[in-house]
Scaffold this motif. Sequence first.
Motif, PDB file in Angstrom:
ATOM      1  N   TYR A 171      -4.577   5.496  -0.731  1.00 55.70           N
ATOM      2  CA  TYR A 171      -3.629   4.382  -0.681  1.00 55.70           C
ATOM      3  C   TYR A 171      -4.102   3.283  -1.621  1.00 55.70           C
ATOM      4  O   TYR A 171      -5.304   3.052  -1.771  1.00 55.70           O
ATOM      5  N   HIS A 172      -3.140   2.614  -2.265  1.00 47.43           N
ATOM      6  CA  HIS A 172      -3.485   1.498  -3.150  1.00 47.43           C
ATOM      7  C   HIS A 172      -2.301   0.544  -3.235  1.00 47.43           C
ATOM      8  O   HIS A 172      -1.176   0.906  -2.878  1.00 47.43           O
ATOM      9  N   GLY A 173      -2.565  -0.659  -3.706  1.00 50.73           N
ATOM     10  CA  GLY A 173      -1.513  -1.661  -3.819  1.00 50.73           C
ATOM     11  C   GLY A 173      -2.034  -2.889  -4.548  1.00 50.73           C
ATOM     12  O   GLY A 173      -3.175  -2.898  -5.034  1.00 50.73           O
ATOM     13  N   PHE A 230      -0.263   5.784 -16.067  1.00 50.66           N
ATOM     14  CA  PHE A 230      -0.056   7.097 -16.703  1.00 50.66           C
ATOM     15  C   PHE A 230      -0.294   8.199 -15.691  1.00 50.66           C
ATOM     16  O   PHE A 230      -1.291   8.194 -14.956  1.00 50.66           O
ATOM     17  N   ARG A 231       0.605   9.174 -15.691  1.00 55.45           N
ATOM     18  CA  ARG A 231       0.481  10.279 -14.747  1.00 55.45           C
ATOM     19  C   ARG A 231       0.984  11.569 -15.381  1.00 55.45           C
ATOM     20  O   ARG A 231       1.782  11.533 -16.312  1.00 55.45           O
ATOM     21  N   THR A 232       0.509  12.678 -14.828  1.00 54.32           N
ATOM     22  CA  THR A 232       1.123  13.966 -15.155  1.00 54.32           C
ATOM     23  C   THR A 232       2.076  14.257 -14.008  1.00 54.32           C
ATOM     24  O   THR A 232       1.634  14.564 -12.889  1.00 54.32           O
ATOM     25  N   LEU A 237       0.835  -1.208   0.000  1.00 53.10           N
ATOM     26  CA  LEU A 237       0.000   0.000   0.000  1.00 53.10           C
ATOM     27  C   LEU A 237       0.871   1.259   0.000  1.00 53.10           C
ATOM     28  O   LEU A 237       1.809   1.377   0.779  1.00 53.10           O
ATOM     29  N   HIS A 238       0.539   2.170  -0.887  1.00 54.26           N
ATOM     30  CA  HIS A 238       1.287   3.437  -0.988  1.00 54.26           C
ATOM     31  C   HIS A 238       0.366   4.493  -1.598  1.00 54.26           C
ATOM     32  O   HIS A 238      -0.686   4.170  -2.150  1.00 54.26           O
ATOM     33  N   GLN A 239       0.805   5.744  -1.503  1.00 56.73           N
ATOM     34  CA  GLN A 239       0.115   6.834  -2.195  1.00 56.73           C
ATOM     35  C   GLN A 239       1.017   7.286  -3.335  1.00 56.73           C
ATOM     36  O   GLN A 239       2.241   7.271  -3.183  1.00 56.73           O
ATOM     37  N   ASP A 240       0.440   7.713  -4.451  1.00 58.07           N
ATOM     38  CA  ASP A 240       1.246   8.285  -5.531  1.00 58.07           C
ATOM     39  C   ASP A 240       1.337   9.776  -5.254  1.00 58.07           C
ATOM     40  O   ASP A 240       0.368  10.511  -5.474  1.00 58.07           O
ATOM     41  N   LYS A 241       2.499  10.208  -4.765  1.00 57.76           N
ATOM     42  CA  LYS A 241       2.588  11.643  -4.444  1.00 57.76           C
ATOM     43  C   LYS A 241       3.930  12.257  -4.816  1.00 57.76           C
ATOM     44  O   LYS A 241       4.298  13.300  -4.289  1.00 57.76           O
TER      45      LYS A 241
HETATM   46 FE   FE2 Z   1       0.760   3.641  -7.277  1.00 60.11          FE
END
Ligand code: FE2
Length: 226
Positions: A199-201, A222-224, A143-147
């Motif tokens: 949070y996701h994983g 995909f991210r900006t 589990l993590h956040q994309d930040k």
């Molecule tokens: Fe992620």
Amino acid sequence: MMRSDDTPITLDLFADETPTTPGLTEQIGEQAFVLRGFALPWLERLLPALEAVLLAAPFRQMVTPGGFTMSVALSSCGALGWTTDRSGYRYTAHDPQTGQPWPDMPTVFRELAQAAAQQAHFEHFEPDACLINRYVPGARMSLHQDKNERCLSAPIVSMSLGLPAVFLFGGFERSDKSLRVPLFHGDIVIWGGVDRLRYHGVLPLKQGQHPKLGVQRINLTFRTAG
Ligand code: FE2
Ligand code: SIN
């Protein structure tokens, strides 16, 4: 649930082979969606482009700042690529393994990510980073956040290929209960807006053999970032 030939689908017995219902949208948060099978019609164009990217920037296992080797192997394409090593997580314009810029993001990648974002009501998505994750049986993503992205107003568009996996979609604290979402070949998950920092994983990948991709799951995110 019935197939078109009227034989019942036995969900528990054949869980790994259960096909998704292409075209179905499942809402998993206020601004979070699973688009079932959304990528399937694009794969004839997408898979050769993915192969070319991976020739230029092969999968590699990276080390976390804490010194652990990730079970998931990574690559990237686009202007920025996500990397990790002993000094931290960050986006770089160059592949640290080759010193070359990351491969360009193929047009079909960008178009598909934008079409999916639009379907989930995120207009004008301009991804500049595509992280490519490879899971073999046993590989997992805790589990993590994309930040690490500069632009938190843009959504995350995350595409599943190959073997099925269980995606965990949690809350805003690591300890919050998470939803277990089974993901299959061609499914796309999108989260943004009020759900952007959830949070996701991914649970450890189960053994299996996918008819097109073999013994692996590949996830394109995909991210900006810049
Ligand atoms: Fe992620
Ligand atoms: C990620 O969070 O970077 C990967 C998610 C996934 O593999 O579905």
